[in-house]
Design a protein around this motif. Structure first.
Motif, mmCIF file in Angstrom:
data_model
loop_
_atom_site.group_PDB
_atom_site.id
_atom_site.type_symbol
_atom_site.label_atom_id
_atom_site.label_comp_id
_atom_site.label_asym_id
_atom_site.label_seq_id
_atom_site.Cartn_x
_atom_site.Cartn_y
_atom_site.Cartn_z
ATOM 1 N N SER A 120 93.465 18.607 -125.190
ATOM 2 C CA SER A 120 92.646 19.237 -123.327
ATOM 3 C C SER A 120 92.136 18.250 -123.108
ATOM 4 O O SER A 120 90.783 18.822 -121.595
ATOM 5 C CB SER A 120 92.333 20.588 -124.312
ATOM 6 O OG SER A 120 91.249 20.697 -124.938
ATOM 7 N N PHE A 121 91.830 16.744 -122.990
ATOM 8 C CA PHE A 121 91.112 16.335 -122.613
ATOM 9 C C PHE A 121 91.595 15.000 -121.856
ATOM 10 O O PHE A 121 92.510 15.029 -123.036
ATOM 11 C CB PHE A 121 89.518 16.752 -123.954
ATOM 12 C CG PHE A 121 89.875 16.095 -125.186
ATOM 13 C CD1 PHE A 121 89.946 13.956 -125.210
ATOM 14 C CD2 PHE A 121 89.974 16.723 -126.342
ATOM 15 C CE1 PHE A 121 90.494 14.356 -126.750
ATOM 16 C CE2 PHE A 121 90.161 16.050 -127.459
ATOM 17 C CZ PHE A 121 90.211 15.381 -127.640
ATOM 18 N N ASP A 122 90.777 14.398 -121.789
ATOM 19 C CA ASP A 122 91.393 12.820 -121.147
ATOM 20 C C ASP A 122 90.578 11.671 -120.989
ATOM 21 O O ASP A 122 89.541 11.700 -120.735
ATOM 22 C CB ASP A 122 91.792 13.041 -119.379
ATOM 23 C CG ASP A 122 92.357 11.768 -118.920
ATOM 24 O OD1 ASP A 122 91.783 10.588 -119.123
ATOM 25 O OD2 ASP A 122 93.586 12.037 -118.544
ATOM 26 N N VAL A 123 90.581 10.986 -122.979
ATOM 27 C CA VAL A 123 89.784 9.981 -122.420
ATOM 28 C C VAL A 123 89.255 9.310 -121.704
ATOM 29 O O VAL A 123 88.434 8.441 -121.868
ATOM 30 C CB VAL A 123 90.409 9.105 -123.388
ATOM 31 C CG1 VAL A 123 89.065 8.155 -124.051
ATOM 32 C CG2 VAL A 123 90.696 9.730 -125.314
ATOM 33 N N GLU A 124 90.423 8.947 -120.991
ATOM 34 C CA GLU A 124 89.374 8.010 -119.269
ATOM 35 C C GLU A 124 88.885 8.179 -118.322
ATOM 36 O O GLU A 124 88.111 8.336 -118.111
ATOM 37 C CB GLU A 124 90.803 7.834 -118.755
ATOM 38 C CG GLU A 124 91.594 6.315 -119.773
ATOM 39 C CD GLU A 124 91.298 5.272 -120.230
ATOM 40 O OE1 GLU A 124 90.483 4.886 -119.663
ATOM 41 O OE2 GLU A 124 92.188 4.802 -121.254
ATOM 42 N N LYS A 125 88.900 9.688 -118.434
ATOM 43 C CA LYS A 125 87.874 10.534 -117.897
ATOM 44 C C LYS A 125 86.676 10.467 -117.980
ATOM 45 O O LYS A 125 85.518 11.154 -117.923
ATOM 46 C CB LYS A 125 88.656 11.885 -116.995
ATOM 47 C CG LYS A 125 89.821 11.609 -116.181
ATOM 48 C CD LYS A 125 90.457 13.476 -116.241
ATOM 49 C CE LYS A 125 92.051 13.326 -114.663
ATOM 50 N NZ LYS A 125 92.268 14.913 -114.842
#
Length: 224
Positions: free
Chosen positions: A154-159
């Motif tokens: 549910s998350f994006d490391v780059e974002k």
């Protein structure tokens, strides 16, 4: 994290047309240069060092000589062989490595290779060290990234990385405290209190901590 690199010391020497100061010992001009070796053993500019300080024999008029640009070329004249120490500095606090170098006139040119260790290098120094090979954390980072791509998260490391720079100073301090409180032994952080610098490799954070940071960023409306 400890990063090791091979450092090559290249010495060249030749006779010069000047009167001998000691009978039987011709005057010489000698030059010492410093390079870093990549994975294939090729010479590269040692840009990971900000300066090299040569500590010569005390009989020299200027026995301590400093050079600030690769290859840190040190050229002098003399008749005698001696052992010198070379101090190699990085921008890190306490970032000094000392190499003992034997100056001799047995051959016109010779090389010596030494291993230098960099302990917990900053992000900036890591970038310079990557020019000559991967770091110990790189493989683990790739594995975590690959493993992460197999799971629906549910998350994006780059974002997440982009969102962190948008936080206010107070909110950023909360994230730093969050990381300190919930990191594990594999989390790579660099905390330079004197420089006011804190950095973390997001890919080395445990998944619960990643989600905690992501939720905080969503709450502050810097990611979606």
């Amino acid at each position: 994290m400890i990063v090791e690199r091979k450092i090559k010391i290249v010495t060249e020497q030749h006779n010069i047309n000047k009167p001998a100061q000691i009978e039987g010992f011709p005057m010489k001009e000698w030059t010492v240069e410093i390079y870093i070796l990549d994975q294939e053993g090729k010479e590269k500019p040692a840009r990971c060092f900000t300066k090299a300080v040569y500590n010569l024999h005390p009989s020299f008029e200027n026995p301590v000589q400093t050079f600030n640009e690769p290859p840190f070329k040190c050229t002098n004249e003399g008749w005698g062989e001696f052992e010198m120490s070379i101090d190699l500095y990085t921008t890190e606090k306490g970032g000094k490595s000392t190499i003992i170098h034997d100056l001799n006139f047995a051959a016109p040119q010779y090389e010596a290779v030494h291993t230098v260790s960099f302990k917990n290098p900053s992000q900036a120094l890591q970038a310079l060290l990557r020019e000559t090979g991967p770091l110990p954390s790189d493989e683990e980072r790739k594995m975590k990234k690959a493993d992460g791509s197999k799971k629906k998260k549910s998350f994006d490391v780059e974002k997440m990385a982009d969102g962190l720079v948008k936080l206010s100073e107070d909110d950023l301090l909360q994230v730093v405290q969050m990381i300190h409180d919930h990191k594990d032994e594999s989390t790579y952080i660099q905390n330079n209190l004197d420089a006011g610098e804190f950095s973390v490799d997001l890919y080395t954070m445990p998944e619960p901590l990643m989600k905690m940071v992501w939720d905080f960023l969503v709450k502050n409306q810097v990611v979606s």
